[in-house]
Structure formats: structure tokens, C-alpha cells
Design a protein around this motif. Sequence first.
Motif, PDB file in Angstrom:
ATOM      1  N   LYS A  17       0.833  -1.206   0.000  1.00 21.43           N
ATOM      2  CA  LYS A  17       0.000   0.000   0.000  1.00 21.43           C
ATOM      3  C   LYS A  17       0.869   1.257   0.000  1.00 21.43           C
ATOM      4  CE  LYS A  17      -3.975  -2.074   2.350  1.00 21.43           C
ATOM      5  NZ  LYS A  17      -4.802  -2.101   3.593  1.00 21.43           N
ATOM      6  N   LEU A  18       1.975   1.225   0.780  1.00 20.62           N
ATOM      7  CA  LEU A  18       2.865   2.382   0.815  1.00 20.62           C
ATOM      8  C   LEU A  18       3.484   2.648  -0.562  1.00 20.62           C
ATOM      9  CD1 LEU A  18       4.302   4.610   2.377  1.00 20.62           C
ATOM     10  CD2 LEU A  18       6.067   2.928   3.018  1.00 20.62           C
ATOM     11  N   ILE A  19       4.035   1.593  -1.155  1.00 22.12           N
ATOM     12  CA  ILE A  19       4.656   1.743  -2.498  1.00 22.12           C
ATOM     13  C   ILE A  19       3.611   2.183  -3.522  1.00 22.12           C
ATOM     14  CG2 ILE A  19       5.814   0.493  -4.346  1.00 22.12           C
ATOM     15  CD1 ILE A  19       7.113  -1.249  -2.160  1.00 22.12           C
ATOM     16  N   TYR A  20       2.425   1.555  -3.417  1.00 24.15           N
ATOM     17  CA  TYR A  20       1.353   1.898  -4.373  1.00 24.15           C
ATOM     18  C   TYR A  20       0.943   3.361  -4.230  1.00 24.15           C
ATOM     19  CZ  TYR A  20      -3.221   1.866  -6.622  1.00 24.15           C
ATOM     20  OH  TYR A  20      -4.293   2.156  -7.408  1.00 24.15           O
ATOM     21  N   GLY A  21       0.865   3.848  -2.947  1.00 19.09           N
ATOM     22  CA  GLY A  21       0.495   5.236  -2.725  1.00 19.09           C
ATOM     23  C   GLY A  21       1.525   6.200  -3.290  1.00 19.09           C
ATOM     24  N   LEU A  22       2.829   5.915  -3.067  1.00 19.24           N
ATOM     25  CA  LEU A  22       3.881   6.784  -3.601  1.00 19.24           C
ATOM     26  C   LEU A  22       3.859   6.815  -5.143  1.00 19.24           C
ATOM     27  CD1 LEU A  22       6.834   5.843  -1.182  1.00 19.24           C
ATOM     28  CD2 LEU A  22       5.523   7.996  -1.236  1.00 19.24           C
ATOM     29  N   LEU A  23       3.728   5.637  -5.719  1.00 16.16           N
ATOM     30  CA  LEU A  23       3.686   5.588  -7.193  1.00 16.16           C
ATOM     31  C   LEU A  23       2.474   6.341  -7.738  1.00 16.16           C
ATOM     32  CD1 LEU A  23       4.737   1.874  -7.902  1.00 16.16           C
ATOM     33  CD2 LEU A  23       6.067   3.952  -8.324  1.00 16.16           C
ATOM     34  N   SER A  24       1.330   6.199  -7.035  1.00 14.92           N
ATOM     35  CA  SER A  24       0.128   6.903  -7.489  1.00 14.92           C
ATOM     36  C   SER A  24       0.325   8.409  -7.431  1.00 14.92           C
ATOM     37  CB  SER A  24      -1.071   6.494  -6.626  1.00 14.92           C
ATOM     38  OG  SER A  24      -1.323   5.117  -6.733  1.00 14.92           O
TER      39      SER A  24
END
Length: 873
Positions: free
Chosen positions: A13-20
Motif C-alpha cells: 500500500k505504501l509503495i502503491y500510494g507513492l507511485l500513485s
Amino acid sequence: MTDVNTKTARWFKLIYGLLSLLMLLALLAFSYATWSNVKQQANLSLTPHNQSLTSIVKRFFVHQEALLGELAQSIVVTDNPDNIIQIRLNDVLRATPQMRVLAVVNSKGAIVATTGNIHTLEWLDLFDNDQVTIGRPFRPTFVGENILPMRKPIKNSSGVTTGYVVAAYRLLGNNAIWQEAEEAESKRRSMIIGEDGRVYISYPESDTFWQSFVSMKVEEGFLQTLAELTQKAGQWQTRDVQYQDEKLLITASLIESYHFYIVSGIQSADLFTRWFERMKFVALAVFIFLVAGLFVFRIIITRASRFESARNVAEHNVFKLSRAIEQSPSSVIVTDENWLIEYANDRLSDGTEASIKLIPGQMLLEHFPHTLLKDDVAAVSENLLHGNNWYGERRAREQKQWFSYSISAMTDDDGKISNYVIVTQDITERKQVEVRLYKQANFDALTGLPNRRRTSELLNENLKSAWQENQRVAVLYMDVDNFKQVNDTFGHILGDQMLQLVAVRLQKAVSDQGVACHMSGDEFLVSMLFDGKDDITALADNIMTVMREPVLLEGKKLFISVSIGIACYPEDSADVSSLLKHADIALYESKNRGRRCYSFFSSELDDKNKRKIELESEVRNALANNELFMVYQTKNKISSGEVYGFEALMRWESPRLGFVSPEEFISAAEEIGVIDKLGEFALYEACRDLQKFQNLVSQPLAMAVNVSMYQLTNSDIVGTVQKVINDTGINPSVLELEITESMLAQRLEEVQPVLNSLLGLGVSLSIDDFGTGYSSLSYLTRFPVSALKIDRCFITDMVDNRSDATLTHTVITMAHKLGLKVVAEGIEDEDQLALLRVYGCDLGQGYLFTKPLNYVQMTGHLKSQQEKPDWAI
């Protein structure tokens, strides 16, 4: 396991949030860059459009102003205008498709002459002041089209304005001044605005009806922006402005001579649309990326099941492959290395729509249509052993079917061939289409004969074969005589039937002696091998004979004949194009000889054709280069020898071709359509010189000028004669136009109205070369001829030939009974003169009096006549 999965989900979720977040920031940056690029492209597109629009609008106004100015200079406003003004207005209107109405008004605004009627205010009220050339735009009717008025003053010899030439031009629509300038780019706004803010043209027109009907004025701020944009000439800038109910990005230029701003703009809404079109796919890609991230999370959580999923997918792919092979329209067969069938999808037909069943275990090459491959097994095996696929097409003659075969090999782990895969297709329909296409490309649809393309190929093959075998080839190029007249009179359907009949007869005449082809229209060609010239003439005579038989088509009895030109290989040419060219030259000679005959190409014909081409090229510039000049031969009274008048004769001394006979260059001038210019030159020179000759003698003189049939039928001869009379100030009664009898007798009905109009100008008409025609003499009573000129062929032997003398006497008597003067030409001795005096002939012309003399020589001759030379009677 749960803790591990929870940590994995948290990190994801953290990586996905940063990429988003990064994707959204990148999207915003790209959005800004795209908007800047859209505006930059709009700026770059407006400048060339405005440059082009400004150039076209300025060129149009300058051209129309010059056109109206020239017309104004040629018009004199009177209370009783003549037809010449109306004719000039009609000519200018026809030559200017953008022009709606052209009129002449007097200084008070009353219409003197007009080409149409436009309901509007008084013409002069449309112009703000006397110096204005372009008036206010208006609509003549409530729902009519926009009209732009222009005018030029008509001044008398004292420089006083006596009236105006006014014109009304279409602004929009077909054949309007806007059509050439406007590019087909949607949402673009283009306008012509005066320095007072009036909108002269707005394209496209406003959506609101009242806005498009009423002449609008832009706001002061808009006008101020235009002034700022055009302050520096040659430097284009753009501004955002509000026009009516829309926002525009505009650029502008100024036509100073007309005080017009030329405005090009693009709607801001259109820029947004362009930006959105570029952004939507990027935004969609970002959205897809974000959604895909969610699915990746699910994949990570369920990775334990990925192997099972992969197996299911593989099984599904195998299933789809099997279904695809089963449903394929092509036959797919797998055999072992001995050609024994292991699998077949049974997709072949035996030609009767029955499916061919192939049973596993049987020999493939024993079953149709694979029996056609028995002779190719060795070649197939050789190709497959070398790692190549084999492809071939074979025809089953009994079933009239075509099949294509594609064979490839499958190998085991050791690289040894273990199976063959054969893909077979029924390509019968494709082959039939190929045959049809071949016929369409190489054979004429109307006659079934080889067309021009195929003819060229056949001739190339024939010449190549003839060169190798030392043979000779003849080409007979022909066309149907007077086919255009048949087509125009009876219609194209009957004309096509006639061409089909010609093709049948031509094939019948040619038989196996050669190949008949249809080149185009009414042109046909025959190529043949020959040993001697007699072979060619025999075939040509046979063709002429076969064609000569009358035919009944749709109840009409028609007579067919052809003209033929013949060229031979290798005597005349060694290549196809030259051979056809030389045959065409020979065909042209046959037409000149009266048609219904054939001619062989020769070097003399080639020289004659080159001479004709040179003449046509040189005669175009002969007048401009002052190579043409006039000579004059006197017409003398038979009774006294006194000079009565002259015949004007044109001569050409070419620096390149030398002296060219009148028969040659007049024929060439008629062929290329410049005879009207030569005729106008002859009229002007003859009338000017007559005025000078008249000052040398006391008795009145007349001038005869020859007029060709081309001038009577293909040019405004009446207008030309009227202009010459007006410009030279000559009395029309002393101008005599000579018309050759043979041409007049053949086309009297066609030229009768023109002759009547010429007589209405006050000139007289005479018939030249009388006695050489072959039609009825009734035309002598159809229009008032003033004189007949007896051809020299009757005068030459008149003294010694009783028949010629009788005919001459009869013509003179008949002419006098009809009230006509008689001119005898070709008088060369005193005996001829004495006999003509006995017959009562009026006038004579010939070397006995004078040969053709130029202006200086004729001036000297007339002066010597006043001194009564010894030979004068």
C-alpha cells in the motif's frame, strides 16, 4: 502466515500510494506542457494562414479594382447608351465568377446599363465618400447572400466624373471571393474588418441570424487590439480577445491601401478540445495504472495459486488452438514421415460441394486433391530436408479446380523429421478473379480486343521476335471516319454498337494474318508480319472493302469507312513508341488526303510533320516579333486601268524558317487558334494604310481583306471589325471582306447570322475564288454580296480556251443581272484584258497592273499613277 501477509499488504500500500502520487504529479506536469504546446501550435498555424489570407484578399481587391478601372476607361456615359456597353459588362461578368452584378450608373446614381437586378439602396449611398472604392456590405433580400460593392469612376476627356462602374461580389459560398482563401480547418474564425470597426466579412457566418444579416461593428477594445497587433509591419503577434459570445486567440495584419484588418482566429473552446484530445489517453493510462496496481496486490496475496492458474490457462490455449484448427476454412492435415494421415479437419470439397473425408492411417497422396502432388514429392522432401517450407499451386483439369499447398515439417528432439503439416486451400474463386482482372487490364470491355496496354506488350514481343528471326513487322493504325459526328448525332449507345461492329469486321478482315487491337475511342491497330509491301496493301485493301459495307443499326443505315496510317519495322523505326508515332503521322496524311484511304510513312511525311510543328510553334510569336507584314495588290478598273482599290495580303518572313507561304502559316494559325489575332492585325494595318493611300490620289479607294471561316465561326469577328472601324476612323463602306466561295457554300447556315451582323456595320462582302465551289448557287440570293471575284484558273487560259471564255462571260453576265460587280484575278497580258473589256468585266487584278507591293512600294506606285505612265489605258 497472517502477519507476513499483513506486512506485505502494508508495504504494497505504501509503495502503491507513492507511485500513485508520482503518476498524478507527472500527469499535472504533462497537462501543463500539453496546453502550452497546443497554444504554441495554434500561434504557429495562425501566422501563415493570416499571411496567405492577406495576400489573397489584397490580390483580389487590386485585381478587381484594376479590372473595373480598365472597364471605366473604355466606357462613355451618354443618355442613350449603345449595346457595346452591355456587351462589355456581360463579358466581364462571365470572366469573373465571384461577381454577382456589374452595372454602369451616371453621376446621380441612375442605372445606365446592368447585368442583373439587386434590390438594395441607391448604389452611390453604399459608399461613404467619393474617394472610397469599396462600399458597405449588404444583403439584397432578407434571406439573400452577403454582397460587397466596389466602384470606379468614369471620367470624360476633361477629367470630370460622369458616372461609375459598380460591381457586387459574393462574399461567401461557391464562386465567392472567400472560397480561394479559406482553409478547411474547423472552428477557425476569419474576418475582414474596416478601420472604423465594421465587419465586412466574417467566416464562418454567425450562428445568430440577425448577427449574420446586419452589418456588425466590433467593440472599441477589439479594434484597439487590432491596431496594436498591426503596429509593426511583418511582425505577427497573437492575443486573446472576446468576439460576440466567443473567446478567440487571434492574429491580424493591415492592408493599408484599403484600410482593412485581416483577422485570423481560433476559438478557445477549440484549443481546449485539442488539449483534451491529447490528454484523455494519458489520463486513461494513469487510471489504468492505478487500477492495475490494485490487481497486482490481489496477485501477490494469491501467488500460491499462480501455478494452478497457469496450467488452466495452458489447457485453455490448447483448447482454443484445437477449436481454431477445426473451424479453419483451410484444410489442415498432419501425417507421419511416410505421408500416412494422423489428423485431418475435413475442410476440402471435391468440386460438387461434397466434403472430402480423410481417414487416419491412409496414404494422403492417394486421396484427391493431394494426388496432384505425386510428381512433386521429391522436390517437397528436398526442400523440407534443408529446413525450408514448400508452397505450390496445382489445377485439377477435370474438376476445373485450383488448389494451393503449404507443407512444413515437424522434427523430434534429434532433429529428424517426424511429421508433415499440410495446409490445403481451394483457390478456384481467386483464380477466376485473377483471370477477370487480367482481362480487364489487357482487353477492351466494349470490343473484346487487346487494349492499348496489351497492344504495347504484344508489339514489344513481336519486335523482339522479329529482330531475333530477321523478320519484318507492319503496324496499321486506323480510326473510323466521322465517328464523332455519328456519336453526336445518334448518341453514344449507337456509337458503341458501331465500334463493336468495326471490331468484328476488323477481326474478320485480319483473320490469322495479324493481331487486331482497340487503342481507344474510334482508334484501332493491326500488327502483322510481312515479306513484301504487297502483303500490307492487300490487307489494307481488304480492311477498306470489309468496312465499306453499309450496316443497319437501330433502323438507321450507316456507311462506315476508315483511314489508315502504316509504318514498318525495321524500315521506319526500331522501337514501339516511334513505330506508333510514325503510323499516326501516316494516318494524319490519310485524313488530309480526304479520308477513306491508307498512307505509308515516309521521311517526307516526317519532314512535313516536323515542318508543321515548327510552323505552329513559330507562328505563335511571329506577330509579337514583328515578323508579319502586309502587302497590297491593286484592283483596277477594266475600262480605264484606273486604280479602284486594293487587296490586303499578309506575308511572313521568319528569321528561322525563311519566307513562309500564306497557305502554310494561315493553316497553322487556324490549327492552333491564333488566326483571330492575325486577322485583327491585317484589318488594322489595311485600314490604317488605306487612309494614307487615300491622301495620294483624288478618287475614292477601297480595301479588301480576306476573312477565314475560322474567324467567322470561332471568334468575335463582328466585335473586331467594329473596333477597327472605331479606332481607325475609316468609313465602313470602303472596307470589303472577302470570303472564299467553297467554305461559304459548305457552312452558309452556320455563318449567316454573322454575315448579317457584319453587313449591319456598313462593310461590304465579296466572294473570293468564285467558280471553284461545288454547291448550289442559291446562296447568292441569301445575303447581299457586293462583288464576285472570278478565280484565276478561268482567266489564265481564257484567250485560248473557248470553254473558259464562255464560263467567264456567263459569270460576268449572271453577276450583272444580280447587281454585282465582277473582279477578275490573275490578269497577266493585254489579250486577257481586252477580252474582259469586251465581256464588260468591272475590275481586274493581276501582274499586268501590279504585283503585291509593300507600303513603301505601293506609295511610289500610286504617286507614279498620277503622272500617267505609258502603259496606262
